[in-house]
Motif scaffolding. Structure first.
Motif, PDB file in Angstrom:
ATOM      1  N   VAL A   1     -76.510  82.449 -41.336  1.00 38.22           N
ATOM      2  CA  VAL A   1     -75.603  81.905 -40.818  1.00 38.22           C
ATOM      3  C   VAL A   1     -75.564  82.657 -39.394  1.00 38.22           C
ATOM      4  CG1 VAL A   1     -73.269  80.948 -40.085  1.00 38.22           C
ATOM      5  CG2 VAL A   1     -74.314  80.590 -42.191  1.00 38.22           C
ATOM      6  N   ILE A   2     -75.497  84.123 -39.541  1.00 33.63           N
ATOM      7  CA  ILE A   2     -75.012  84.969 -38.480  1.00 33.63           C
ATOM      8  C   ILE A   2     -76.537  85.000 -37.663  1.00 33.63           C
ATOM      9  CG2 ILE A   2     -74.898  87.317 -37.886  1.00 33.63           C
ATOM     10  CD1 ILE A   2     -73.187  87.743 -40.300  1.00 33.63           C
ATOM     11  N   ALA A   3     -77.615  84.968 -38.508  1.00 33.66           N
ATOM     12  CA  ALA A   3     -78.922  85.108 -37.757  1.00 33.66           C
ATOM     13  C   ALA A   3     -79.264  83.818 -37.089  1.00 33.66           C
ATOM     14  CB  ALA A   3     -80.149  85.427 -38.727  1.00 33.66           C
ATOM     15  N   VAL A   4     -79.194  82.593 -37.518  1.00 32.75           N
ATOM     16  CA  VAL A   4     -79.250  81.230 -36.771  1.00 32.75           C
ATOM     17  C   VAL A   4     -78.581  81.228 -35.398  1.00 32.75           C
ATOM     18  CG1 VAL A   4     -79.001  78.709 -36.719  1.00 32.75           C
ATOM     19  CG2 VAL A   4     -80.103  80.193 -38.721  1.00 32.75           C
ATOM     20  N   SER A   5     -77.193  81.736 -35.425  1.00 30.78           N
ATOM     21  CA  SER A   5     -76.186  81.723 -34.532  1.00 30.78           C
ATOM     22  C   SER A   5     -76.900  82.545 -33.358  1.00 30.78           C
ATOM     23  CB  SER A   5     -74.722  82.102 -34.818  1.00 30.78           C
ATOM     24  OG  SER A   5     -74.905  83.572 -35.237  1.00 30.78           O
ATOM     25  N   PHE A   6     -77.466  83.752 -33.721  1.00 32.10           N
ATOM     26  CA  PHE A   6     -78.111  84.554 -32.648  1.00 32.10           C
ATOM     27  C   PHE A   6     -79.263  83.807 -32.038  1.00 32.10           C
ATOM     28  CE2 PHE A   6     -76.411  88.578 -34.444  1.00 32.10           C
ATOM     29  CZ  PHE A   6     -75.832  89.052 -33.420  1.00 32.10           C
ATOM     30  N   PHE A   7     -80.070  83.330 -32.823  1.00 30.84           N
ATOM     31  CA  PHE A   7     -81.278  82.657 -32.070  1.00 30.84           C
ATOM     32  C   PHE A   7     -80.827  81.141 -31.315  1.00 30.84           C
ATOM     33  CE2 PHE A   7     -83.479  83.953 -36.262  1.00 30.84           C
ATOM     34  CZ  PHE A   7     -83.789  85.204 -35.810  1.00 30.84           C
TER      35      PHE A   7
ATOM     36  N   ALA B   1     -80.300  87.457 -14.329  1.00 29.00           N
ATOM     37  CA  ALA B   1     -81.221  88.626 -15.068  1.00 29.00           C
ATOM     38  C   ALA B   1     -80.433  89.135 -16.204  1.00 29.00           C
ATOM     39  CB  ALA B   1     -81.275  89.734 -13.972  1.00 29.00           C
ATOM     40  N   VAL B   2     -78.941  89.327 -16.043  1.00 33.47           N
ATOM     41  CA  VAL B   2     -78.079  89.593 -17.083  1.00 33.47           C
ATOM     42  C   VAL B   2     -78.132  88.478 -18.414  1.00 33.47           C
ATOM     43  CG1 VAL B   2     -75.620  89.853 -17.773  1.00 33.47           C
ATOM     44  CG2 VAL B   2     -76.601  91.117 -15.688  1.00 33.47           C
ATOM     45  N   ALA B   3     -78.038  87.400 -17.890  1.00 28.40           N
ATOM     46  CA  ALA B   3     -78.449  86.523 -18.982  1.00 28.40           C
ATOM     47  C   ALA B   3     -79.584  86.409 -19.986  1.00 28.40           C
ATOM     48  CB  ALA B   3     -78.421  84.818 -18.067  1.00 28.40           C
ATOM     49  N   LEU B   4     -80.743  86.890 -19.242  1.00 23.61           N
ATOM     50  CA  LEU B   4     -82.007  87.023 -19.807  1.00 23.61           C
ATOM     51  C   LEU B   4     -81.977  88.426 -20.764  1.00 23.61           C
ATOM     52  CD1 LEU B   4     -84.786  86.597 -17.352  1.00 23.61           C
ATOM     53  CD2 LEU B   4     -84.107  85.432 -19.239  1.00 23.61           C
ATOM     54  N   VAL B   5     -81.175  89.418 -20.252  1.00 27.93           N
ATOM     55  CA  VAL B   5     -80.726  90.620 -21.155  1.00 27.93           C
ATOM     56  C   VAL B   5     -79.960  90.128 -22.329  1.00 27.93           C
ATOM     57  CG1 VAL B   5     -79.817  92.765 -21.149  1.00 27.93           C
ATOM     58  CG2 VAL B   5     -80.961  92.130 -19.397  1.00 27.93           C
ATOM     59  N   ILE B   6     -78.911  89.292 -22.129  1.00 30.98           N
ATOM     60  CA  ILE B   6     -78.304  88.806 -23.398  1.00 30.98           C
ATOM     61  C   ILE B   6     -79.357  88.066 -24.390  1.00 30.98           C
ATOM     62  CG2 ILE B   6     -76.684  87.017 -24.187  1.00 30.98           C
ATOM     63  CD1 ILE B   6     -75.045  87.655 -21.284  1.00 30.98           C
ATOM     64  N   ALA B   7     -80.014  87.370 -23.864  1.00 28.80           N
ATOM     65  CA  ALA B   7     -81.100  86.460 -24.707  1.00 28.80           C
ATOM     66  C   ALA B   7     -81.975  87.349 -25.378  1.00 28.80           C
ATOM     67  CB  ALA B   7     -81.762  85.633 -23.790  1.00 28.80           C
ATOM     68  N   VAL B   8     -82.438  88.251 -24.861  1.00 23.46           N
ATOM     69  CA  VAL B   8     -83.256  89.432 -25.698  1.00 23.46           C
ATOM     70  C   VAL B   8     -82.727  90.229 -26.782  1.00 23.46           C
ATOM     71  CG1 VAL B   8     -84.942  91.482 -25.420  1.00 23.46           C
ATOM     72  CG2 VAL B   8     -84.985  89.740 -23.713  1.00 23.46           C
ATOM     73  N   VAL B   9     -81.348  90.417 -26.254  1.00 26.69           N
ATOM     74  CA  VAL B   9     -80.586  91.266 -27.416  1.00 26.69           C
ATOM     75  C   VAL B   9     -80.179  90.222 -28.457  1.00 26.69           C
ATOM     76  CG1 VAL B   9     -78.605  92.725 -27.995  1.00 26.69           C
ATOM     77  CG2 VAL B   9     -79.803  93.123 -25.656  1.00 26.69           C
ATOM     78  N   ALA B  10     -79.857  89.131 -28.015  1.00 34.41           N
ATOM     79  CA  ALA B  10     -79.519  88.234 -29.044  1.00 34.41           C
ATOM     80  C   ALA B  10     -80.501  87.800 -30.246  1.00 34.41           C
ATOM     81  CB  ALA B  10     -79.107  86.905 -28.594  1.00 34.41           C
ATOM     82  N   VAL B  11     -82.011  87.781 -29.861  1.00 38.22           N
ATOM     83  CA  VAL B  11     -83.190  87.543 -30.590  1.00 38.22           C
ATOM     84  C   VAL B  11     -83.286  88.827 -31.394  1.00 38.22           C
ATOM     85  CG1 VAL B  11     -85.600  87.381 -30.410  1.00 38.22           C
ATOM     86  CG2 VAL B  11     -84.363  86.094 -28.920  1.00 38.22           C
ATOM     87  N   LYS B  12     -83.451  89.864 -31.042  1.00 34.60           N
ATOM     88  CA  LYS B  12     -83.255  91.446 -31.821  1.00 34.60           C
ATOM     89  C   LYS B  12     -82.338  91.400 -32.765  1.00 34.60           C
ATOM     90  CE  LYS B  12     -83.222  96.362 -31.430  1.00 34.60           C
ATOM     91  NZ  LYS B  12     -82.121  96.544 -32.495  1.00 34.60           N
ATOM     92  N   GLU B  13     -81.086  90.894 -32.708  1.00 37.75           N
ATOM     93  CA  GLU B  13     -80.073  90.957 -33.466  1.00 37.75           C
ATOM     94  C   GLU B  13     -80.135  89.863 -34.701  1.00 37.75           C
ATOM     95  OE1 GLU B  13     -77.507  93.180 -34.234  1.00 37.75           O
ATOM     96  OE2 GLU B  13     -78.372  94.552 -32.711  1.00 37.75           O
ATOM     97  N   GLY B  14     -80.624  88.657 -34.148  1.00 30.04           N
ATOM     98  CA  GLY B  14     -80.821  87.509 -34.991  1.00 30.04           C
ATOM     99  C   GLY B  14     -82.137  87.795 -36.125  1.00 30.04           C
ATOM    100  N   ARG B  15     -83.292  88.607 -35.494  1.00 30.00           N
ATOM    101  CA  ARG B  15     -84.287  88.954 -36.402  1.00 30.00           C
ATOM    102  C   ARG B  15     -83.516  90.028 -37.620  1.00 30.00           C
ATOM    103  NH1 ARG B  15     -89.327  90.815 -33.146  1.00 30.00           N
ATOM    104  NH2 ARG B  15     -89.947  91.010 -35.437  1.00 30.00           N
ATOM    105  N   THR B  16     -82.754  90.991 -37.019  1.00 28.09           N
ATOM    106  CA  THR B  16     -82.399  91.846 -38.095  1.00 28.09           C
ATOM    107  C   THR B  16     -81.455  91.507 -39.209  1.00 28.09           C
ATOM    108  OG1 THR B  16     -82.294  93.748 -36.279  1.00 28.09           O
ATOM    109  CG2 THR B  16     -80.915  93.957 -38.338  1.00 28.09           C
ATOM    110  N   ALA B  17     -80.512  90.579 -38.592  1.00 28.46           N
ATOM    111  CA  ALA B  17     -79.655  89.828 -39.620  1.00 28.46           C
ATOM    112  C   ALA B  17     -80.403  88.852 -40.637  1.00 28.46           C
ATOM    113  CB  ALA B  17     -78.543  88.906 -38.773  1.00 28.46           C
ATOM    114  N   TRP B  18     -81.493  88.148 -40.170  1.00 31.34           N
ATOM    115  CA  TRP B  18     -82.051  87.320 -40.937  1.00 31.34           C
ATOM    116  C   TRP B  18     -83.002  87.943 -42.146  1.00 31.34           C
ATOM    117  CZ3 TRP B  18     -82.528  82.029 -41.135  1.00 31.34           C
ATOM    118  CH2 TRP B  18     -83.545  81.627 -42.019  1.00 31.34           C
TER     119      TRP B  18
END
Length: 218
Positions: free
Chosen positions: A98-104, A195-212
């Protein structure tokens, strides 16, 4: 809950289950639930303020930050659900998913809005409310993250640690958001917002993969 691999963390952060008494485990479980409740309460307020201010200023970064708060609520709720049952270990893998999907989901929306702004949508305006919110979050979130991570590690719960990473991510995003909003407000650099929003997106993908993958050190 804790596999031999997760207990073999390089930094020695994992406590073997045998070293934690039943009474201590119960106390840690209660502490995690209280921390989760505090996280949910703060993030609900943060989400309402950030999304409202972001919509008013046409700020993809602020809206993304608010949505991250919504995701944090979902993440914390997943941990609360896990520890509400008699056997938290059996629910841990589901909570991590659930945590991973929320990040994605967060990453997809924020990236779309950032690209739309960069390619000609209405530029973001300055937001005093957003600046104050980012500054407050930068002060509040580190303490919540540390307390939950400490309890999760002693308890041996990867999901509690993953949720603490989500809270810590909010700290980093608060700092990045604050810089972006200040640049826009002070110098009119509207591109700093997407630009800040894109940084948020990139970090969210990384954390999502880690949680998954269940790779958060517990």
């Amino acid at each position: 809950m804790s596999t031999p691999e997760t207990r073999a963390c390089d930094d020695g952060c994992c406590a073997a289950p045998a070293t934690v008494t039943a009474a201590r485990r119960a106390a840690l479980g209660r502490r995690v639930r209280w921390l989760v409740a505090a996280t949910i309460t703060y993030n609900v307020i943060e989400a309402v303020v950030a999304i409202s201010a972001g919509a008013e200023a046409s700020s993809a970064a602020l809206i993304g930050f608010g949505l991250d708060s919504v995701i944090e609520v979902a993440s914390a709720a997943a941990v609360a659900w896990q520890f509400s049952g008699p056997d938290p270990e059996a629910r841990e893998r589901t909570a991590l998913k659930v945590i991973a999907v929320s990040f994605f989901a967060l990453a997809g929306y924020v990236a779309f809005e950032a690209v739309r702004t960069l390619t000609g949508a209405e530029p973001a305006e300055g937001s005093t409310v957003g600046i104050v919110l980012a500054a407050v979050s930068l002060l509040v979130m580190p303490g919540l993250s540390y307390a939950q991570r400490r309890a999760g590690r002693e308890l041996g719960s990867a999901s509690a640690v993953a949720d603490s990473h989500q809270t810590l991510l909010c700290t980093y995003l608060s700092g990045v958001l604050l810089v972006g909003l200040l640049l826009n407000a002070l110098f009119g650099w509207y591109w700093a917002d997407p630009a800040v929003a894109l940084v948020i997106a990139v970090v969210a993908v990384k954390e999502g993969r880690t949680a998954w993958r269940g790779e958060h050190c517990c």
